[in-house]
Design a protein around this motif. Structure first.
Motif, mmCIF file in Angstrom:
data_model
loop_
_atom_site.group_PDB
_atom_site.id
_atom_site.type_symbol
_atom_site.label_atom_id
_atom_site.label_comp_id
_atom_site.label_asym_id
_atom_site.label_seq_id
_atom_site.Cartn_x
_atom_site.Cartn_y
_atom_site.Cartn_z
ATOM 1 N N TRP A 415 0.837 -1.191 0.000
ATOM 2 C CA TRP A 415 0.000 0.000 0.000
ATOM 3 C C TRP A 415 0.875 1.246 0.000
ATOM 4 N N PRO A 416 0.351 2.390 -0.503
ATOM 5 C CA PRO A 416 1.161 3.618 -0.498
ATOM 6 C C PRO A 416 1.365 4.142 0.919
ATOM 7 N N ILE A 417 2.447 4.864 1.128
ATOM 8 C CA ILE A 417 2.689 5.496 2.427
ATOM 9 C C ILE A 417 2.409 7.001 2.368
ATOM 10 N N THR A 418 2.040 7.502 1.170
ATOM 11 C CA THR A 418 1.603 8.889 1.001
ATOM 12 C C THR A 418 0.305 8.886 0.217
ATOM 13 N N LEU A 419 -0.696 9.641 0.701
ATOM 14 C CA LEU A 419 -1.992 9.706 0.038
ATOM 15 C C LEU A 419 -2.558 11.104 0.233
ATOM 16 N N ALA A 420 -2.868 11.765 -0.891
ATOM 17 C CA ALA A 420 -3.400 13.139 -0.863
ATOM 18 C C ALA A 420 -2.488 14.065 -0.063
ATOM 19 N N GLY A 421 -1.185 13.782 -0.105
ATOM 20 C CA GLY A 421 -0.208 14.612 0.603
ATOM 21 C C GLY A 421 -0.007 14.242 2.053
ATOM 22 N N PHE A 422 -0.772 13.285 2.581
ATOM 23 C CA PHE A 422 -0.673 12.898 3.991
ATOM 24 C C PHE A 422 0.289 11.721 4.164
ATOM 25 N N GLN A 423 1.004 11.736 5.271
ATOM 26 C CA GLN A 423 1.815 10.616 5.735
ATOM 27 C C GLN A 423 1.568 10.449 7.234
ATOM 28 N N VAL A 424 1.596 9.202 7.706
ATOM 29 C CA VAL A 424 1.390 8.917 9.127
ATOM 30 C C VAL A 424 2.563 8.095 9.621
ATOM 31 N N GLN A 425 3.158 8.529 10.708
ATOM 32 C CA GLN A 425 4.260 7.807 11.344
ATOM 33 C C GLN A 425 3.796 7.255 12.686
ATOM 34 N N ILE A 426 4.016 5.952 12.899
ATOM 35 C CA ILE A 426 3.744 5.319 14.191
ATOM 36 C C ILE A 426 5.099 5.027 14.809
ATOM 37 N N SER A 428 8.676 5.202 14.723
ATOM 38 C CA SER A 428 9.605 5.439 13.613
ATOM 39 C C SER A 428 9.156 4.754 12.329
ATOM 40 N N LEU A 429 7.968 4.116 12.331
ATOM 41 C CA LEU A 429 7.507 3.336 11.184
ATOM 42 C C LEU A 429 6.430 4.087 10.407
ATOM 43 N N ALA A 430 6.504 3.993 9.064
ATOM 44 C CA ALA A 430 5.493 4.605 8.200
ATOM 45 C C ALA A 430 4.280 3.683 8.106
ATOM 46 N N ALA A 431 3.088 4.250 8.210
ATOM 47 C CA ALA A 431 1.849 3.471 8.111
ATOM 48 C C ALA A 431 1.401 3.397 6.659
ATOM 49 N N ALA A 432 0.769 2.297 6.297
ATOM 50 C CA ALA A 432 0.166 2.163 4.971
ATOM 51 C C ALA A 432 -1.121 2.971 4.936
ATOM 52 N N MET A 433 -1.303 3.766 3.863
ATOM 53 C CA MET A 433 -2.438 4.685 3.776
ATOM 54 C C MET A 433 -3.601 4.020 3.034
ATOM 55 N N ILE A 434 -4.815 4.162 3.611
ATOM 56 C CA ILE A 434 -6.000 3.524 3.051
ATOM 57 C C ILE A 434 -6.937 4.536 2.394
ATOM 58 N N ALA A 435 -7.275 5.633 3.094
ATOM 59 C CA ALA A 435 -8.230 6.590 2.540
ATOM 60 C C ALA A 435 -8.077 7.948 3.210
ATOM 61 N N VAL A 436 -8.359 8.989 2.422
ATOM 62 C CA VAL A 436 -8.448 10.357 2.936
ATOM 63 C C VAL A 436 -9.779 10.918 2.445
ATOM 64 N N LYS A 437 -10.640 11.348 3.378
ATOM 65 C CA LYS A 437 -11.954 11.859 2.999
ATOM 66 C C LYS A 437 -12.258 13.143 3.765
ATOM 67 N N ARG A 438 -12.809 14.124 3.054
ATOM 68 C CA ARG A 438 -13.234 15.350 3.713
ATOM 69 C C ARG A 438 -14.565 15.110 4.407
ATOM 70 N N ILE A 439 -14.710 15.620 5.614
ATOM 71 C CA ILE A 439 -15.965 15.511 6.346
ATOM 72 C C ILE A 439 -16.957 16.487 5.722
ATOM 73 N N PRO A 440 -18.114 16.000 5.236
ATOM 74 C CA PRO A 440 -19.059 16.874 4.538
ATOM 75 C C PRO A 440 -19.463 18.078 5.387
ATOM 76 N N ASN A 441 -19.518 19.236 4.738
ATOM 77 C CA ASN A 441 -19.992 20.489 5.340
ATOM 78 C C ASN A 441 -19.127 20.962 6.501
ATOM 79 N N SER A 442 -17.915 20.438 6.632
ATOM 80 C CA SER A 442 -17.049 20.887 7.731
ATOM 81 C C SER A 442 -16.475 22.265 7.419
ATOM 82 N N ASN A 443 -16.494 23.136 8.402
ATOM 83 C CA ASN A 443 -15.952 24.484 8.248
ATOM 84 C C ASN A 443 -15.411 24.952 9.594
ATOM 85 N N PRO A 444 -14.086 25.085 9.748
ATOM 86 C CA PRO A 444 -13.060 24.918 8.711
ATOM 87 C C PRO A 444 -12.948 23.464 8.237
ATOM 88 N N ALA A 445 -12.285 23.268 7.096
ATOM 89 C CA ALA A 445 -12.207 21.954 6.469
ATOM 90 C C ALA A 445 -11.557 20.939 7.395
#
Length: 603
Positions: A415-426, A428-445
């Protein structure tokens, strides 16, 4: 291919096999062997899988797309068994052999073409020119490959048979006397090479003895979608729609037509079918099939390109026939996908030799961490996460409008370790990225970021979790409690609380919501869990059930394994024993689970 010790259990390290293939392997207790099939044909391909074991293998064979865009097919095996499964579209497919017992078993798996799902001889009968006769027309599939070249057709007229010797040709017509007797009689046909059968006999075609007319037995035609679309189809990209029409009988279906209207903004560029003829006129697709006998099927596909379509678009195939079809509810099927415009190119400025700024971490601000399935906000174990399980962070990123993005496994299964510009470190280890979703109607985003905790992540109560975003350059810090296991069942709404998410363990279809399950000990029910990967691997998964009356019992699972295509999910198959009849609203738990309240109804 001979296994020396063990095939890999995950798709990323599994070997690719060619078809036909004969695999000799060995599965240890609760083991999973994974093989990859690289399917490139535009039309579906039917495979016959035959597993034999000298020491009584008990488990499952499963076929699923590596990119998860499509349905999973499986069947159970005890000692040995064979079944036909279908590769409905091009792509990488994971074929897994899953042991569900505590015994080590050797096996031999043969994978070969199953051929088309239509008979090579198609019959039509009309009254003969003279009284007491019938006129038989036989259409023979001359394009199919045969082990021996056919040179004759054997006909069964009632219980009697005779052989009509003929050159191997597409059409054959002959007049036959109506046999003596009373009531309807049957006609069947079979291809022969001299005295050797080349094909199976066709299903019986029933004829009125007094008139010579074919008796109308009502067919039941149905159409189903074979493919799913990618998470996003940008302008200029192609999308393939695949459908299969099946006649479940008992009668012969004739004059079959399928129509698909391609939505505006999409353009049909090609079509293919396993039987019949296709035509594309503008944005209208038309398929014509003369007839389908009982248990026969035809698959077709349409490839489109996205010109300028945007938004969520549903494309529907509808089915009609000249014969009566009493069940109309299964005569249409739809495929839905998200279509987007091509991204606007951004001019690339001449880079200036300025130092790259280092983002300043924002500790515990604008970030929330939780395990998946999501637990209640008040749950004390909301951020307790297991090694190898799914997790989610929710972050706030003002003045942004990122598109929803979904990770896909690479060809090697990673799986990718970068998605939509995001990376997650646990740690010292990079996490496999599954999904990035905007929360509908959130303001600020605000966005949810789903990822996999590495199997080798450090356990403890203050394990650092860092989320980085490339544009705008941002960073967030928090901590998590990580354990070796933190099991939880998935509910129907994707949380850890409520009605249990269940599928038919054989058909892999959803059950009717809120319908009670019979305690008959036969129906196989597929459940999903997370955080139980090591329990499954160590064969220490224990299920508890509590009936509405408060009585409790242990529930034995038929099978448990981690999904090769998404290692953060465990699939568990159970049966409801007869002893639980009348249990009512029953709560299921995995031993060691916390804040996980799921239930199902047992009658």
């Amino acid at each position: 291919m001979t296994e020396q010790s063990d095939f890999p259990s995950t798709a990323q390290s599994a070997p690719t096999i060619t078809i036909p293939a004969k695999i000799r392997g060995q599965v240890t207790p609760s083991d999973v062997d994974t093989l990859i099939i690289n399917f490139t044909d535009s039309l579906p391909r039917r495979l016959r899988l035959n597993l034999q074991s000298p020491n009584t293998f008990v488990g499952f064979i499963q076929l699923q797309p590596v990119d998860l865009n499509g349905r999973t097919q499986s069947f159970s095996v005890a000692g040995g068994g064979a079944q036909v499964l279908t590769l409905p579209r091009p792509g990488l497919w994971a074929l897994t052999i899953q042991n569900s017992t505590s015994a080590t078993s050797d096996y031999t798996l043969t994978v070969e073409d199953a051929g088309g799902q239509t008979a090579p001889v198609r019959l039509n009968v009309t009254p003969g020119m003279t009284s007491g006769t019938i006129q038989v027309s036989a259409t023979i599939d001359t394009s199919r490959s045969y082990v021996l070249t056919p040179n004759a057709v054997r006909f069964w007229l009632g219980p009697s048979s005779f052989v009509q010797t003929t050159p191997f040709q597409q059409q054959l017509s002959l007049s036959l006397p109506i046999p003596a007797g009373t009531g309807p009689f049957s006609l069947r046909a079979q291809l022969m090479s001299n005295a050797t059968p080349v094909s199976k006999a066709t299903l019986p075609l029933w004829i009125d003895r007094s008139t010579g007319e074919m008796l109308e037995q009502t067919p039941d035609l149905s159409i189903a979608a074979d493919t799913t679309l990618p998470t996003e189809t940008r302008a200029g990209s192609n999308a393939t729609y695949g459908f299969t029409i099946t006649n479940t009988g008992p009668g012969l279906a004739q004059g079959i037509e399928a129509n698909v209207t391609i939505p505006p903004g999409l353009s049909a560029i090609s079509a293919a079918t396993t039987l019949g003829t296709t035509q594309i006129t503008g944005n209208n697709f038309h398929l014509v099939v003369n007839q389908l006998a009982t248990e026969e099927a035809v698959s077709f596909s349409i490839t489109t390109t996205n010109l300028n379509a945007q938004g969520t678009i549903t494309t529907t195939a509808t089915l009609t026939a000249s014969t009566t079809d009493p069940v109309q509810s299964n005569n249409s099927a739809s495929i839905t996908g998200l279509f987007t415009a091509a991204p606007t190119p951004t001019p690339t400025p001449t880079p200036s030799p300025t130092p790259t700024p280092t983002p300043t971490p924002i500790p515990n601000a604008n970030i929330q961490l939780q395990s998946l399935p999501a637990k209640l906000e008040t749950a004390s174990t909301k951020n307790v996460i297991a090694q190898g399980s799914l997790a989610r962070v929710t972050i706030t990123l003002p003045a942004t409008s990122l598109l929803d993005s979904y990770g896909q496994q690479n060809q090697n299964g990673t799986w990718p370790i970068t998605l939509a510009g995001f990376q997650v470190q646990i740690g010292s280890l990079a996490a496999a990225m599954i999904a990035v979703k905007r929360i509908p109607n959130s303001n600020p985003a605000s966005y949810t970021v789903d990822f996999l905790i590495p199997d080798a992540a450090t356990t403890g109560t203050q394990v650092p979790v860092t989320v980085n975003q490339e544009v705008p350059l941002s960073s967030w810090n928090t901590t998590a409690t990580i354990r070796a296991t933190a099991p939880a069942f998935w509910a129907l709404d994707g949380t850890a609380n409520g009605p249990l998410l269940t599928l038919d363990g054989d058909l892999l279809t959803a059950f009717t919501p809120n319908a009670p399950f019979p305690a008959d000990g036969t129906r196989r029910i597929l459940l999903f869990a997370s955080g139980a990967k090591k329990l499954v691997e160590q064969n220490t998964l224990i299920l508890h059930i509590t009936c509405q009356s408060g009585s409790q019992a242990l529930l034995v699972q038929d099978f448990a394994a981690t999904l090769p295509s998404l290692p953060g999910l465990q699939q568990i198959i159970i049966r409801i024993p007869t002893e639980l009849a009348g249990c009512g609203q029953a709560q299921l738990t995995i031993e060691g689970a916390e804040d996980n309240q799921v239930f199902l109804l047992i009658q």
